[in-house]
Design an enzyme around this catalytic site. Structure first.
Site, PDB file in Angstrom:
ATOM      1  N   ARG A 143      -8.804 -10.074 -43.691  1.00 50.46           N
ATOM      2  CA  ARG A 143      -8.635  -9.336 -44.940  1.00 50.46           C
ATOM      3  C   ARG A 143      -7.391  -8.449 -44.875  1.00 50.46           C
ATOM      4  O   ARG A 143      -6.537  -8.655 -44.033  1.00 50.46           O
ATOM      5  CB  ARG A 143      -9.904  -8.535 -45.219  1.00 50.46           C
ATOM      6  CG  ARG A 143     -11.126  -9.455 -45.380  1.00 50.46           C
ATOM      7  CD  ARG A 143     -12.306  -8.714 -45.923  1.00 50.46           C
ATOM      8  NE  ARG A 143     -13.444  -9.611 -46.157  1.00 50.46           N
ATOM      9  CZ  ARG A 143     -14.572  -9.212 -46.725  1.00 50.46           C
ATOM     10  NH1 ARG A 143     -14.724  -7.955 -47.110  1.00 50.46           N
ATOM     11  NH2 ARG A 143     -15.567 -10.066 -46.908  1.00 50.46           N
ATOM     12  N   CYS A 434     -18.536   5.081 -50.627  1.00 55.53           N
ATOM     13  CA  CYS A 434     -18.376   3.723 -51.144  1.00 55.53           C
ATOM     14  C   CYS A 434     -18.760   3.708 -52.618  1.00 55.53           C
ATOM     15  O   CYS A 434     -19.246   4.690 -53.173  1.00 55.53           O
ATOM     16  CB  CYS A 434     -19.244   2.749 -50.349  1.00 55.53           C
ATOM     17  SG  CYS A 434     -21.007   2.904 -50.693  1.00 55.53           S
ATOM     18  N   CYS A 479     -25.631   1.831 -48.771  1.00 61.10           N
ATOM     19  CA  CYS A 479     -26.407   0.895 -47.958  1.00 61.10           C
ATOM     20  C   CYS A 479     -25.844   0.910 -46.545  1.00 61.10           C
ATOM     21  O   CYS A 479     -24.789   1.507 -46.297  1.00 61.10           O
ATOM     22  CB  CYS A 479     -26.379  -0.516 -48.555  1.00 61.10           C
ATOM     23  SG  CYS A 479     -24.897  -1.475 -48.144  1.00 61.10           S
TER      24      CYS A 479
END
Length: 566
Positions: A143, A434, A479
């Site tokens: 990435r 996030c 999460c």
């Protein structure tokens, strides 16, 4: 490649996709507002995630309807380096095709949220017109390559690193023609972009690509602003007198975990070897190939390279890398990270101009009734044509500012109610969250929308304790996947159940130590009071000059619990 294991459904999708083509092109014109299971997985390699608006779920159910499908599409931006023109296009696209916000990621990219299916191809095409791409921003490939983005033009080492980051991103990008064929269709003629050599195969990735996502980052010993130990492959630049001698390669970092699966865990990279600049790409290729051929393709929960290294041990892993590399590799250089800089506020570039690092809370660029950040950035880009750099803390740097224009830039921010970096608290400056609800399908609970309120409470508690000047990281995720890197921060808050979090303590700003689980299933309203007790203990029992993270690490879970319960 190991053939003695079954394949996960995702690996089967990749294997049978004809180099990521699958049924995506047909599903773009099938009249539906979403894609099928196979295409969802394949499109991640093109920077696209299919999501649904989770804020709408209850209303949809009550009305007897289904999901409200939306898409996130991410731009891959090596080292976070952009031009003002490119930034303006990104801002225009978030208004034209997204939800009118743009988000800086924790990996120096940009994300558009709330894009509809029919907007994906036009968005990719308009990005291409200004030299940007979403290819390889997600998926089971390398990435975005992170690197210190600071535009210190008197520093030849940083310049060379940023150039190398871009070279690495290009070298390890997918080579399939599927992205060009599916996304970069000419909007006027309808003709697909021609591929000069016909079918393009993947010389590195093969038909099945990697077992799981792969992340790279480059840091300096004196400036680990990109959290180099959290990557699958980290590079610490070893330099002397303005010359890069080479890189210490770290392997096996990764933040994601699954609470219900003890086999999963966050990990920091381990020091593998030292390579010279001309050896860097061949050595990284060897590492990637070992992960490609021996990473777990049956169970995606343990498919990252950190699990291969955990199962094999570093010695066996290095031996296999040497086999692929073609010769032995030396021990790492003694150099290691020892400093950091968030590159905020004003700084001289070394060429007579200045850059300004602006804190962007949780990376969200938007206009609302309290602040018009999007409008301010547009005005700065048009008036000063600055260079744009994105940081790993989701902030933005405006570079190439003349001395005479510094006051005017600040005035634009002030007139649009944008808080200046120098006016925010340290706890807010070093915080990060996030996206989580409502767009991320993996989030268990809130993060981006919850952290500002928690920071408000912490600011008040720290002021009471006289600790407002302390520097420590607070990172929150909805999460356990760890996109905001909560497992090596001083304070990590990880979504565990609706409005409940696991609290981690004992990491550090430097990023080279994991935190420990302090308390589990803490209700959102109790997070600040619980942390306030620990900070009170910190004030009473710290050693001279000791940071909060170092204090928690020294004391440990049991000692802290005993002290705060009195």
């Amino acid at each position: 490649m190991s053939t003695d294991q079954a394949l996960s459904p995702v690996d089967e999708f990749k294997r049978d996709s004809n180099y990521l083509r699958g049924e995506i092109a047909q599903e773009f014109v099938d009249g539906s507002d979403h894609f099928g299971k196979s295409s969802i997985q394949l499109m991640k390699h093109f920077g696209v995630y299919q999501q649904d608006d989770r804020d709408m779920r209850s209303a949809n159910r009550a009305a007897g309807g289904g999901k409200s499908y939306i898409f996130m599409i991410r731009t891959r931006i090596p080292a976070g380096v952009l031009t003002a023109e490119q930034m303006l296009v990104e801002l225009d696209l978030c208004d034209e095709l997204g939800n009118e916000t743009l988000r800086i990621t924790s990996r120096q990219g940009l994300q558009h949220h709330g894009v509809m299916k029919e907007g994906l191809q036009p968005l990719a095409q308009k990005l291409k017109q200004v030299g940007l791409s979403t290819l390889g921003a997600c998926g089971d490939v390398n990435r975005n390559v992170m690197c210190c983005p600071a535009p210190l033009f008197g520093d030849s080492v940083r310049r060379q690193m940023q150039e190398t980051a871009s070279q690495l991103a290009d070298h390890f990008a997918p080579k399939t023609g599927a992205y060009r064929e599916i996304f970069l269709q000419d909007p006027e003629t309808g003709e697909k972009e021609k591929i000069a050599t016909g079918e393009v195969v993947e010389p590195l990735y093969g038909k099945q690509y990697l077992p799981r996502k792969f992340k790279m980052g480059m840091a300096l010993p004196e400036d680990n602003c990109i959290d180099v130990y959290t990557h699958d492959l980290g590079m610490i630049c070893v330099h002397e007198n303005g010359e890069i001698l080479g890189y210490n390669i770290l392997v096996g970092g990764g933040q994601g975990r699954t609470p219900s699966a003890d086999k999963t865990f966050p990990a920091l990279g381990q020091r593998l070897t030292f390579v010279t600049p001309d050896q860097l790409i061949p050595a990284i290729e060897a590492v990637v190939k070992v992960q490609r051929d021996f990473g777990n393709r049956e169970d995606r929960k343990v498919a990252r390279m950190k699990y291969l290294i955990h199962n094999w041990g570093l010695e066996k892993f290095k031996a296999k890398v040497e086999e692929y590399y073609g010769s032995s590799l030396p021990e790492p250089h003694p150099a290691d990270v020892h400093g950091f800089d968030d590159h905020k506020g004003w700084c001289a570039q070394g060429d007579g101009k200045w850059f300004y690092g602006l804190n962007v809370e949780n990376g969200r660029i938007k206009d609302d009734e309290t602040m018009q950040l999007k409008t301010a950035i547009r005005k700065i880009c048009r008036q000063f044509n600055p260079g744009i750099r994105l940081t790993s803390h989701q902030d933005i740097i405006f570079s190439d500012i003349n001395e005479a224009d510094k006051e005017a830039l600040i005035e634009i921010l002030k007139s649009h109610q944008v808080p200046l970096t120098e006016d925010i608290s340290n706890v807010r400056r070093w915080s990060m969250a996030c996206v989580a609800w409502p767009t991320c399908g993996l989030s268990i609970t809130e993060s981006e929308r919850a952290l500002p309120g928690i920071i408000d409470g912490l600011e008040a508690e720290l002021a009471k304790l006289g600790l407002a000047a302390e520097e420590f990281t607070v990172r929150m995720t909805g999460c356990p996947n760890g996109c905001a890197r909560p497992y090596n921060s001083d304070v990590g808050l990880v979504g565990r159940a609706k409005e409940k979090y696991t609290v981690f303590l004992g990491g550090r700003l430097l990023g080279n130590r994991l935190s420990f689980l302090y308390k589990d299933m803490v209700p959102a309203d109790d997070v600040t009071p619980e942390l306030a007790k620990v900070f009170a203990f910190f004030k009473a029992a710290r050693e001279e000059g000791e940071s909060f993270g170092d204090f928690c690490h020294r004391q440990g879970k049991e000692a802290i619990e005993a002290a705060v319960s009195q």
